[in-house]
Write a protein that holds these residues in place. Structure first.
Motif, short mmCIF file in Angstrom:
data_model
loop_
_atom_site.label_atom_id
_atom_site.label_comp_id
_atom_site.label_asym_id
_atom_site.label_seq_id
_atom_site.Cartn_x
_atom_site.Cartn_y
_atom_site.Cartn_z
N GLU A 3 0.95 -1.20 0.12
CA GLU A 3 -0.15 -0.04 0.00
C GLU A 3 1.00 1.28 -0.23
N LEU A 4 0.22 2.20 -0.38
CA LEU A 4 0.81 3.59 -0.64
C LEU A 4 -0.41 4.57 -0.25
N ARG A 5 -0.06 5.30 0.72
CA ARG A 5 -1.03 6.20 1.21
C ARG A 5 -0.28 7.82 0.98
N VAL A 6 -0.90 8.64 0.10
CA VAL A 6 -0.56 10.04 -0.40
C VAL A 6 -1.67 10.81 -0.51
N ALA A 7 -1.29 12.18 -0.39
CA ALA A 7 -2.41 13.19 -0.33
C ALA A 7 -2.96 13.34 -1.52
N ALA A 8 -4.54 13.43 -1.65
CA ALA A 8 -5.12 13.47 -2.82
C ALA A 8 -4.69 14.84 -3.63
N LEU A 9 -3.50 15.02 -4.46
CA LEU A 9 -3.05 15.88 -4.98
C LEU A 9 -2.75 15.57 -6.54
N THR A 10 -2.94 16.02 -7.66
CA THR A 10 -2.58 15.70 -8.68
C THR A 10 -0.96 15.68 -8.92
N GLU A 11 -0.19 16.43 -8.26
CA GLU A 11 1.31 16.39 -8.16
C GLU A 11 1.65 14.95 -7.58
N ASN A 12 0.66 14.32 -7.03
CA ASN A 12 1.18 13.02 -6.53
C ASN A 12 1.28 11.95 -7.48
N LEU A 13 0.76 12.06 -8.40
CA LEU A 13 0.43 11.00 -9.76
C LEU A 13 1.67 10.38 -9.97
N ASP A 14 2.97 10.68 -10.24
CA ASP A 14 3.99 10.49 -10.48
C ASP A 14 4.44 9.29 -9.25
N CYS A 15 4.20 9.78 -8.05
CA CYS A 15 4.47 8.83 -6.89
C CYS A 15 3.73 7.66 -6.98
N VAL A 16 2.39 7.59 -7.38
CA VAL A 16 1.50 6.71 -7.29
C VAL A 16 2.13 5.68 -8.50
N THR A 17 2.28 6.40 -9.70
CA THR A 17 2.74 5.61 -10.93
C THR A 17 3.89 4.88 -10.65
N GLU A 18 4.91 5.41 -9.81
CA GLU A 18 6.23 4.79 -9.76
C GLU A 18 5.85 3.58 -8.70
N PHE A 19 5.04 3.88 -7.72
CA PHE A 19 4.74 2.73 -6.99
C PHE A 19 4.03 1.61 -7.32
N VAL A 20 3.09 1.75 -8.55
CA VAL A 20 2.51 0.82 -9.13
C VAL A 20 3.52 0.01 -10.01
N HIS A 21 4.40 0.61 -10.73
CA HIS A 21 5.42 0.28 -11.47
C HIS A 21 6.35 -0.85 -10.89
N GLY A 22 6.83 -0.38 -9.74
CA GLY A 22 7.37 -1.37 -8.86
C GLY A 22 6.81 -2.54 -8.52
N GLU A 23 5.66 -2.65 -8.31
CA GLU A 23 4.83 -3.91 -7.99
C GLU A 23 4.73 -4.68 -9.46
N LEU A 24 4.45 -4.02 -10.56
CA LEU A 24 4.14 -4.63 -11.67
C LEU A 24 5.44 -5.31 -12.33
N ASP A 25 6.52 -4.42 -11.82
CA ASP A 25 8.02 -5.14 -12.44
C ASP A 25 8.25 -6.49 -11.62
N ALA A 26 7.72 -6.45 -10.36
CA ALA A 26 8.05 -7.79 -9.55
C ALA A 26 7.26 -8.97 -10.13
N LEU A 27 6.00 -8.33 -11.01
CA LEU A 27 5.14 -9.44 -11.29
C LEU A 27 5.45 -9.82 -12.86
N ARG A 28 6.68 -9.02 -13.52
CA ARG A 28 7.00 -9.11 -14.93
C ARG A 28 6.03 -9.02 -15.73
N CYS A 29 5.24 -7.98 -15.60
CA CYS A 29 4.21 -7.50 -16.38
C CYS A 29 4.54 -6.94 -17.79
#
Length: 144
Positions: A3-29
């Motif tokens: 899980e990642l918890r961030v403020a609901a601000l559009t400027e946090n989209l990069d942080c969310v994307t990076e977090f999701v990519h890390g998980e997808l990399d681990a799954l060899r997406c």
């Protein structure tokens, strides 16, 4: 589950994307599926950041889980904003010329079309929207 918890601000989209990519990399997406997930994550997070809390501050939890089989991934967006089920919105008529279409709704339409499952529920004062995508089609041995 991560899980990642961030403020609901559009400027946090990069942080969310990076977090999701890390998980997808681990799954060899696969790259094609990653791009589809990126569009869904962008759309859903941006909608929460822009509309869920109005003019007050709020938070979003993004949860990434491997499905019941090793070929599925689910991403859940959890917020405490205004209750809103985007799945109740009518799909836009994409056959109409652009000038005759209603504004809005295309993003969630794309999410519903590209993900294998999209579920919404409102529980304990929280919006919970989960997308699930099959990363690999069973063909005998191409799972991570």
């Amino acid at each position: 589950m991560e899980e990642l918890r961030v403020a609901a601000l559009t400027e946090n989209l990069d942080c969310v994307t990076e977090f999701v990519h890390g998980e997808l990399d681990a799954l060899r997406c696969p790259e094609k599926i990653r791009r589809q997930i990126d569009v869904a994550v962008d759309e859903l997070f941006a909608n929460i950041a822009c509309y869920a809390y109005g003019f007050r501050e709020g938070w979003v939890t993004v949860r990434v889980e491997r499905g019941p089989t090793p070929v599925d991934v689910s991403i859940t967006f959890i917020d405490e904003g205004v209750p809103y089920n985007p799945l109740r919105q009518a799909d836009p008529d994409v056959r109409l010329p652009l000038e005759k279409r209603s504004v809005g709704g295309l993003g969630i339409f794309l999410v519903k079309r590209t993900m294998d499952e999209v579920l919404y529920r409102y529980q304990d004062g929280r919006n919970m929207l989960r997308i699930t995508k099959r990363l690999f089609r069973p063909t005998g041995g191409n799972t991570p």
